[in-house]
Design an enzyme around this catalytic site. Structure first.
Site, mmCIF file in Angstrom:
data_model
loop_
_atom_site.group_PDB
_atom_site.id
_atom_site.type_symbol
_atom_site.label_atom_id
_atom_site.label_comp_id
_atom_site.label_asym_id
_atom_site.label_seq_id
_atom_site.Cartn_x
_atom_site.Cartn_y
_atom_site.Cartn_z
ATOM 1 N N GLU A 1 0.847 -1.262 -0.037
ATOM 2 C CA GLU A 1 -0.077 0.011 -0.050
ATOM 3 C C GLU A 1 0.880 1.513 0.096
ATOM 4 O O GLU A 1 1.983 1.158 0.497
ATOM 5 C CB GLU A 1 -0.737 0.142 1.188
ATOM 6 C CG GLU A 1 -2.093 -0.917 1.352
ATOM 7 C CD GLU A 1 -3.028 -0.540 2.351
ATOM 8 O OE1 GLU A 1 -3.186 0.447 2.777
ATOM 9 O OE2 GLU A 1 -3.606 -1.554 2.626
ATOM 10 N N CYS B 1 -3.580 2.116 8.018
ATOM 11 C CA CYS B 1 -2.830 1.308 7.156
ATOM 12 C C CYS B 1 -2.973 -0.154 7.013
ATOM 13 O O CYS B 1 -3.094 -0.748 8.416
ATOM 14 C CB CYS B 1 -1.349 1.683 7.630
ATOM 15 S SG CYS B 1 -0.075 0.872 6.608
#
Length: 352
Positions: free
Chosen positions: A104, A343
């Site tokens: 990511e 996250c």
């Protein structure tokens, strides 16, 4: 290797991304090309976002076709696997790496800057109890070029020059020390991002904070405390058993002594766990005398983690207690909620 001869396909070739202009020039010359093409390659790689030799139209067509027919040179660029944009302008990416792993990265724009939240590992071995990335396990460290690629990808897609970098994505940066240092050097020297605009976040690794200090960089160190006591910290951060809070704080003091720079202490507020006024007082006592700043992060709930976001009243009380103790404090407001802002959430949803 003779002029214009391609490398043996069985030979592992290091990606071009991450190399300096001098190193790229050396590689170009090894391919029988004139020296000045090294500068051209450097500009196309770092400024124009070239993903293959075929993209570099100033290179001889025959040379480009030669590599297109037998692509043994890796530019080190990832593929965009998934891209989400939210109403506040935040853009979140899942990037597919050469081995198929997914990582990511997030672009966070404001009126004056574009910040990229960068990952340093695929997954994370720290397994923090409230963290979506930690719930997903650990696969491997990211290579230097895989870190740099995240920044270039966000810059290209969002069509805005990146001004700030925060190593607050997936992974523990100080467990990938050499590649972290190499990536910071390239981001600074080759992409032009000032060191003072780069932040490295760590949950704390024994001996690594003093090691980081001795690099004498101008980057900001952010230490993830998340608790004012050893007991609570060990509850939410498994590694705290091996790195007691008192030892972490000693290393933080050494960092300040070596660098003369303040530390940013990150503190995720978890309802009923670490968000009381008494714990705010404990935190103020813990970091007294530090050249520091506290960044409070109201928890963003994730799947498989049994924690809740604190109330606004609890957040403001926590802030007030710190301010009364003359502690510099700010509250980080979550961006990109519609794009699985915490996250690891987006990657976790993709994996499921």
């Amino acid at each position: 290797m003779t002029a214009n001869t391609l490398p043996n396909p069985a030979t592992k070739v290091l990606p071009l991304l991450g190399r300096s202009q001098a190193e790229l020039t050396e590689w170009v010359e090894s391919q029988g090309q004139p020296r000045y093409r090294g500068k051209q390659l450097y500009e196309w790689l770092y400024e124009k976002g070239a993903r293959s030799l075929a993209d570099i139209t100033v290179f001889p067509k025959a040379w480009r076709e030669q590599f297109a027919a037998n692509p043994t040179v890796d530019f080190g660029r990832s593929q965009i696997h998934l891209h989400k944009q939210t109403r506040d302008g935040t853009e979140k990416f899942l990037l597919k790496l050469a081995d198929g792993e997914i990582v990511e990265t997030v672009g966070i724009p404001t009126s004056k800057r574009l910040t990229v939240c960068v990952s340093s590992q695929v997954g994370c071995p720290m397994a923090c109890d409230f963290c979506a990335t930690g719930k997903g396990g650990f696969q491997r460290n990211l290579a230097k070029h895989e870190i740099i690629d995240q920044v270039l990808t966000v810059q290209e897609v969002m069509q805005q020059r990146v001004s700030h970098i925060v190593f607050m994505g997936m992974g523990e940066p100080l467990l990938n020390f050499e590649n972290l240092m190499g990536a910071i050097a390239v981001l600074n020297k080759d992409i032009g991002i000032g060191q003072r605009n780069i932040t490295v976040s760590t949950v704390g690794i024994p001996n690594q904070i003093p090691r980081f200090a001795n690099e004498h960089l101008q980057v900001t160190l952010a230490v993830s405390l998340h608790a004012p006591s050893q007991q609570v910290r060990a509850q939410v951060i498994p590694s705290a058993d091996r790195y007691p809070l008192i030892a972490l704080m000693d290393d933080c003091r050494e960092y300040v002594e070596i660098t003369g720079r303040r530390i940013s202490f990150e503190y995720t507020l978890l309802a009923g766990v670490n968000d009381s006024a008494e714990q705010a007082q404990e935190l103020a006592y813990l970091i007294r005398g530090f050249q520091s700043h506290v960044n409070l992060i109201p928890y963003n709930p994730v799947t498989d983690a049994d924690y809740q976001r604190p109330t606004e009243k609890a957040i403001q009380t926590f802030v007030r207690v710190l301010e009364d103790a003359r502690i510099a404090v700010s509250v980080r407001r979550t961006r990109g909620l519609e794009a699985d802002a915490a996250c690891g959430q987006l990657r976790g949803q993709h994996t499921k």
